[in-house]
Write a protein that holds these residues in place. Structure first.
Motif, PDB file in Angstrom:
ATOM      1  N   ASN A   8       0.853  -1.183   0.000  1.00 17.81           N
ATOM      2  CA  ASN A   8       0.000   0.000   0.000  1.00 17.81           C
ATOM      3  C   ASN A   8       0.889   1.233   0.000  1.00 17.81           C
ATOM      4  OD1 ASN A   8      -2.401   1.516   0.134  1.00 17.81           O
ATOM      5  ND2 ASN A   8      -3.303  -0.007   1.496  1.00 17.81           N
ATOM      6  N   PHE A  27      -0.113   0.527   7.199  1.00 15.00           N
ATOM      7  CA  PHE A  27      -1.153  -0.444   6.886  1.00 15.00           C
ATOM      8  C   PHE A  27      -2.554  -0.036   7.288  1.00 15.00           C
ATOM      9  CE2 PHE A  27       2.260  -3.940   7.444  1.00 15.00           C
ATOM     10  CZ  PHE A  27       2.757  -3.678   6.189  1.00 15.00           C
ATOM     11  N   GLU A  28      -2.697   0.989   8.110  1.00 16.20           N
ATOM     12  CA  GLU A  28      -4.047   1.357   8.550  1.00 16.20           C
ATOM     13  C   GLU A  28      -4.100   2.818   8.970  1.00 16.20           C
ATOM     14  OE1 GLU A  28      -3.926   0.033  13.204  1.00 16.20           O
ATOM     15  OE2 GLU A  28      -4.451  -1.486  11.742  1.00 16.20           O
ATOM     16  N   GLY A  29      -5.319   3.330   9.027  1.00 14.46           N
ATOM     17  CA  GLY A  29      -5.534   4.698   9.486  1.00 14.46           C
ATOM     18  C   GLY A  29      -5.197   5.743   8.445  1.00 14.46           C
ATOM     19  N   LYS A  41      -7.421  -1.499   0.242  1.00 16.03           N
ATOM     20  CA  LYS A  41      -7.384  -2.373   1.402  1.00 16.03           C
ATOM     21  C   LYS A  41      -6.647  -3.655   1.033  1.00 16.03           C
ATOM     22  CE  LYS A  41     -10.393  -4.554   4.829  1.00 16.03           C
ATOM     23  NZ  LYS A  41      -9.488  -4.420   5.908  1.00 16.03           N
ATOM     24  N   GLN A  68       1.283   3.616  14.285  1.00 19.07           N
ATOM     25  CA  GLN A  68       0.328   2.507  14.481  1.00 19.07           C
ATOM     26  C   GLN A  68       0.865   1.213  13.885  1.00 19.07           C
ATOM     27  OE1 GLN A  68      -3.030   4.783  12.674  1.00 19.07           O
ATOM     28  NE2 GLN A  68      -4.239   3.567  14.121  1.00 19.07           N
ATOM     29  N   THR A  69       1.361   1.292  12.683  1.00 19.41           N
ATOM     30  CA  THR A  69       1.886   0.099  12.014  1.00 19.41           C
ATOM     31  C   THR A  69       3.151  -0.389  12.698  1.00 19.41           C
ATOM     32  OG1 THR A  69       0.906   0.779   9.913  1.00 19.41           O
ATOM     33  CG2 THR A  69       2.683  -0.841   9.808  1.00 19.41           C
TER      34      THR A  69
END
Length: 156
Positions: A8, A27-29, A41, A68-69
């Motif tokens: 991503n 990976f997120e947020g 995603k 976060q990741t």
């Protein structure tokens, strides 16, 4: 054999035999005060964390150095070897040590590093960006991420 998996944004997993390099994981947020989101995603991106032997972060922006990741990486693969990009104006190793990472090798700019059958060199570009030159089985691979190369950087 070389395998490239785009995860991503600038996140990818580069596999050079048993040397598996996770680059710029996010990976997120969202980042930049919710101004940027991930493009698509990826099904269970954390499985790539477990495969990775090494981690490279090109520069100190949250779409490349995502807290976060990184916390999830530490939970899933606490022994991952960090290839730290410490430049004159920032120390990624310091930030990662504060998060709890322990296996850190600082890649000084333009110095050659040997890892089994891999050769690495980190090069600075403009501002805070850096790129990584990877040599494997006589071929060279360049991880640029979002580096813009000035004429001066190209000459150096």
């Amino acid at each position: 054999m070389v395998k490239f998996t785009l995860l991503n944004h600038a996140s990818c997993l580069l596999e050079f035999g048993d040397f598996k390099l996770l680059c710029d994981p996010w990976f997120e947020g969202n980042t930049f005060n919710d101004g940027w989101g991930l493009k698509w995603k990826v099904e269970d991106p954390l499985r790539f964390i477990e495969k990775a032997t090494h981690l490279w972060i090109s520069h100190f922006h949250e779409d490349h150095l995502n807290k976060q990741t990184l916390e999830k990486i530490l939970e899933k693969n606490e022994n991952i070897m960090i290839l730290a990009n410490d430049s004159y104006n920032f120390k990624i190793s310091f930030y990662l040590k504060k998060l709890g990472f322990k296996n850190i090798i600082i890649l000084n700019e333009r110095k050659i590093y040997h890892f089994k059958n891999i050769i690495l060199q980190r090069y600075p570009a403009t501002g805070i960006d850096n790129f990584l030159l990877i040599e494997f089985e006589g071929k060279k691979y360049l991880n640029l991420n979002d580096v813009n190369l000035s004429n001066k950087a190209l000459r150096l």
